[in-house]
Design a protein around this motif. Structure first.
Motif: not given
Length: 595
Positions: A38-50, A261-266
């Motif tokens: 999740a953190m890896q995909q989140g990092t890629e998505f944040n990079q796209y958003l930035d 229930e979900f496993a969540v990464a912030v």
């Protein structure tokens, strides 16, 4: 007995403890792996958003310096300049992929807009109450904010910048990027990933998600209406957090919402006070953890059982060693007896090998005898067929002698012609019999199937005639096969002879032979009008030495016939016909050179 129960209870408790601990450890490990993904995909998505924030911030900064903006702000009533600028903004909007671009004066009234020509246009609307406008005018700096469109009702990110004439502010230029585009981009980044995401602003509102029911909701326990979302009630997701596991509503607007229930990464966004939440359903992780725990427990159980087995095995080996020690003396005493027994066994084995060789030789002789028996049966039936022309020839010769004595020479040619015809008939019968009795050379060649059938009928014709069997031959197709014609004749003679013998007690015996062909196969079916085959005999028909003929036959004809047919890639089957009697179906591959 009580000790055994206690031991069993202790083992069961140990297994339960092992299963629970294995499940907990496996689930924690799976949560960690989920967090990493999740953190890896989140990092890629944040990079796209930035990248998008930088791109549209630079676009806004470049557009506010365009000289075409100042005349419209300085002459707000000039509709021609407004339309020209609106068209320019529409061109930039189309090229950049933004949702809309519009120019407002210091009161918030839109003077030019990229959607000026559309049914829903921002022209002359006042957006002076929107935070991105008020903050840009108040601070004098560019401002980025999220909001729900007041006119378009579409979620978007707003990039606002002050338009200056020297140091004097004249208006605000705003570029809007729709959140839908960001959500579509996530699908391209994540591919087939099962992860869901939420883009949450500083008011805990879900401004974007790839799960539609979560859009325009909020993480609290009560539904709210916020200034950024005018006229929209944000349903509550009722989030409950416990470390990496969150419980929240999946369908907040449904009549009977149930939390999952979900496993969540912030992941925090560095440019804006937003959070990117990456969520994965916890239920599959729990199921996988249960499977791993069960597998580990099963493996340990197998190891325990294996250990018990080896323990019992060692005990048995020790007991055997004691027995062997006791029997060692007796074995020594009986060594001579065993040696003699071994010699006797070797002698019996030798005799058995010799008996098997003799059996194989006898089987070959029986096969040859079966062929000779068929020839013998044919010879008996042909004897009657030959006697008739011989008797006729004898009569014609006596008549010829009388004609010579009387000097009636002119009439001799008629008798001689008839004698010649009878001799040709005898020659034809003997030639067929001689050809059939000759040993097959097993040289496959391409032959017409109907010719082989006619030859076989010619061989058995005397027997059929003697029994008064009516033969109906249906040649539906003319096709060729590649095999030894003498071997196929032997098979057909055997099958037709069996059918004729089956009708010995039939008042009006009739034999139907039909030839059919497809692109790949040829088929000969032989149907008799006999009593049919008994069910208990059907399963034994092709067994060697099985016969239903009382006092005649070796029971090898059908067995040999099937072997011959199968050696050429064909099949031979026998069944009872629905209309009575039996039907034999012989199928063979069609000659490839013909097709």
């Amino acid at each position: 007995m009580l000790a055994s129960y206690r031991r069993f209870a202790a083992i069961a408790l140990a297994f339960v403890a092992l299963f629970c601990s294995s499940y907990w450890l496996s689930f924690q490990q799976l949560l960690q792996l989920s967090q990493q993904t999740a953190m890896q995909q989140g990092t890629e998505f944040n990079q796209y958003l930035d990248q998008q924030l930088d791109r549209f911030s630079q676009l806004t900064g470049a557009l506010v310096r365009r000289p075409e903006l100042l005349p419209v702000l300085q002459a707000p009533d000039d509709t021609v300049k407004q339309q020209q600028l609106s068209q320019l903004l529409a061109d930039f909007n189309l090229a950049s992929g933004s949702a809309s671009i519009y120019l407002m004066d210091l009161s918030g009234v839109v003077l030019a807009s990229s959607n000026y020509h559309e049914a829903v246009s921002f022209m002359h609307y006042n957006f002076g109450f929107r935070p991105y406008f008020t903050e840009t005018v108040r601070t004098g700096e560019s401002y980025v904010d999220y909001g729900l469109g007041w006119i378009s009702n579409e979620r978007g990110i707003y990039f606002a910048s002050l338009v200056l004439a020297g140091d004097k502010p004249l208006g605000v230029l705003t570029v809007k990027l729709n959140i839908d585009r960001v959500e579509q981009a996530y699908q391209a980044i994540a591919g087939q990933s099962p992860l869901l995401f939420m883009l949450v602003d500083d008011e805990d509102s879900v401004i974007g998600s790839n799960h539609a029911p979560w859009r325009l909701s909020q993480l609290g326990d009560k539904a709210l209406t916020l200034p950024r979302h005018p006229g929209v009630v944000l349903p509550a997701l009722h989030v409950r957090q416990r470390d990496m596991l969150w419980k929240l509503l999946v369908e907040p607007d449904s009549a009977d919402p149930m939390p999952r229930e979900f496993a969540v990464a912030v992941k925090q966004n560095q440019r804006l006070p937003w959070q990117l939440l990456m969520l994965q359903a916890a239920q599959p992780l729990r199921v996988q953890a249960l499977q791993l725990a069960a597998s580990l427990s099963l493996l340990l159980g197998m190891l325990v059982l294996l250990g018990g087995y080896w323990r019992n095995r060692r005990q048995q080996l020790r007991q055997k060693e004691r027995i062997f020690a006791q029997l060692e003396q007796a074995v020594t005493e009986r060594t001579e007896s065993l040696t003699l027994s071994n010699q006797q066994l070797q002698y019996e084995i030798t005799q058995r090998y010799e008996a098997e060789a003799e059996l194989k030789q006898a089987q070959q002789q029986l096969l040859q005898a079966a062929k000779l028996a068929t020839i013998g049966q044919l010879s008996a039936s042909i004897n009657h067929e030959i006697n008739q022309p011989l008797t006729a020839m004898h009569s014609y010769l006596q008549n010829t002698r009388l004609l010579l004595q009387k000097g009636r020479v002119d009439e001799l040619s008629v008798n001689l012609d008839k004698l010649s015809q009878l001799l040709l008939r005898l020659n034809h019968i003997v030639k067929q019999f001689k050809s059939f009795s000759r040993k097959a050379a097993n040289n496959p060649e391409s032959v017409p199937l109907h010719q082989v059938v006619h030859n076989a009928l010619g061989i058995v014709q005397p027997a059929l005639k003697q029994q008064q069997v009516q033969v109906r031959l249906k040649e539906n197709h003319v096709a060729r096969v590649r095999l030894d014609p003498l071997q196929l004749e032997q098979v057909l003679v055997n099958l037709i002879g069996n059918a004729a013998q089956a009708m010995e007690q039939t008042p009006q015996p009739e034999l139907v032979i039909q030839l059919d062909a497809t692109e790949a196969q040829v088929q000969v079916s032989i149907q008799d009008k006999g009593p049919g085959i008994q069910p208990h005999d059907m399963v034994h028909l092709f067994e060697p030495f099985f016969t239903t003929k009382q006092g005649s036959g070796l029971g090898l004809g059908l067995s040999i016939s099937r072997q011959i047919v199968e050696s050429y890639g064909g099949t031979l089957s026998i069944d009872n016909h629905p209309d009575g009697g039996a039907i034999v179906i012989l199928s063979l591959p069609r000659d490839p050179s013909e097709t």
